[in-house]
Design a protein around this motif. Sequence first.
Motif, PDB file in Angstrom:
ATOM      1  N   ASP A   2      -5.567  -6.750  -2.101  1.00 11.23           N
ATOM      2  CA  ASP A   2      -4.110  -6.704  -2.291  1.00 11.23           C
ATOM      3  C   ASP A   2      -3.678  -7.815  -3.253  1.00 11.23           C
ATOM      4  N   ARG A  23       2.038  -9.567   3.628  1.00  7.42           N
ATOM      5  CA  ARG A  23       0.715  -9.060   3.234  1.00  7.42           C
ATOM      6  C   ARG A  23      -0.246 -10.228   3.115  1.00  7.42           C
ATOM      7  N   SER A  26      -3.329 -11.620   0.426  1.00  6.32           N
ATOM      8  CA  SER A  26      -3.193 -11.113  -0.943  1.00  6.32           C
ATOM      9  C   SER A  26      -3.563 -12.187  -1.956  1.00  6.32           C
ATOM     10  N   GLY A  45      -6.216  -1.851  -6.525  1.00  2.00           N
ATOM     11  CA  GLY A  45      -5.771  -1.899  -5.130  1.00  2.00           C
ATOM     12  C   GLY A  45      -4.259  -1.969  -5.073  1.00  2.00           C
ATOM     13  N   ASN A  46      -3.746  -2.472  -3.930  1.00  2.00           N
ATOM     14  CA  ASN A  46      -2.289  -2.494  -3.740  1.00  2.00           C
ATOM     15  C   ASN A  46      -1.668  -3.703  -4.421  1.00  2.00           C
ATOM     16  N   VAL A  48       2.109  -5.870  -5.317  1.00  2.00           N
ATOM     17  CA  VAL A  48       3.555  -6.097  -5.286  1.00  2.00           C
ATOM     18  C   VAL A  48       3.897  -6.916  -6.532  1.00  2.00           C
ATOM     19  N   ALA A  70      -2.451   3.279  -9.810  1.00  2.00           N
ATOM     20  CA  ALA A  70      -2.030   4.342  -8.876  1.00  2.00           C
ATOM     21  C   ALA A  70      -3.090   5.431  -8.785  1.00  2.00           C
ATOM     22  N   GLY A  74      -4.308   2.767  -5.484  1.00  2.00           N
ATOM     23  CA  GLY A  74      -3.521   1.580  -5.138  1.00  2.00           C
ATOM     24  C   GLY A  74      -2.038   1.914  -5.027  1.00  2.00           C
ATOM     25  N   SER A  75      -1.347   1.220  -4.110  1.00  2.00           N
ATOM     26  CA  SER A  75       0.108   1.411  -4.021  1.00  2.00           C
ATOM     27  C   SER A  75       0.789   0.341  -4.866  1.00  2.00           C
ATOM     28  N   ILE A  76       1.894   0.705  -5.484  1.00  2.00           N
ATOM     29  CA  ILE A  76       2.614  -0.238  -6.336  1.00  2.00           C
ATOM     30  C   ILE A  76       4.031  -0.399  -5.823  1.00  2.00           C
ATOM     31  N   GLY A  95       5.110   4.370  -8.618  1.00  2.00           N
ATOM     32  CA  GLY A  95       5.125   3.603  -7.377  1.00  2.00           C
ATOM     33  C   GLY A  95       6.549   3.491  -6.892  1.00  2.00           C
TER      34      GLY A  95
END
Length: 322
Positions: A2, A23, A26, A45-46, A48, A70, A74-76, A95
Amino acid sequence: MDWIIAHGDTDGICSAAIALAARKGSEVFFSHPSGLAEDLKQVEGNVVICDIALSSTFLQEAMAELKRIAAGGGSILYIDHHPLPRGFRKEDFPGKMAISTMSCTSELTYLEFKDLIPSDMSRVAIYGAIGDYMDNTYEIRRLLLDWEKRSMYLESGLLIQAIDAGGRDYETKRKMVSFLATNRTPSSDQEIVEKAIAEAISEEEMRKRVREEVKVFGSLAYVLDLKWSMGKSAVYARAYGKRPVGIGAETRKGRVDMSIRTSSEQIDLNELLQEIAPKHNGSGGGHPMAAGARVPEGKFFEFLEDFNALVEKNERKRTVEY
Ligand SMILES: [Mn+2]
């Protein structure tokens, strides 16, 4: 893995601390609008992303990297309060976006993660809001009701001064993010306190130097290469130059970096700089009343000339409208 990518100012550091509290573990690193696309290359990966404007100049590259992340699963989460580039389509973003130009990023990050972190972390959102002069929003005023406001100003003042003293030292900034993520107070950290007091003392010297060395060009007041906080230089240059726009500038690696501040609500620095800086092979943008720009060293005075013409045209235009 993360990731948290944030701007290196007080709002960015506080946003990153709130995200890190939610999180844990990270990897935290710092970026800026013109470096984001390049920095995203190491991310998988994820992620922020906090308080970094999307630069119109580097938008395609940044979007390509975000789409790659993405596509890899991975999440954005993109949290920001800088105006989006012209023509940007939110539906193309790969995202989630938590954006508003009315609040600082720390407030937006707190609202995004508040169910995952202790409610006392609200004071970290308050520090970030004061750092970005955005503590007068509905949400921050509401959060302040649970705290002693004057003590919050001391804590955020210590943090802001210590961050200003640190310059571009990313290792120290990363330490501050971890420290704030555990919700300890700036006043309880000896290093922060010592740096903050030293910076406050040097500010008293430096603001006098700005008063002596400020130069005026039309509606602009600027200081060049004072080797001090560019943001504060811009504020004092504006005040002592008695002009609506102040610039703190620094020559670095063949370019001139600038922090730019205005006291006039009739001037939208973000719009003006996005228009004028690329014409001088530079980039610029930020907020309406606080922004930054960068141009090649040899272009600085040409840039000032054009920027001033645009500021003056804008002031006249707005005056006639009323
Ligand atoms: Mn901010």
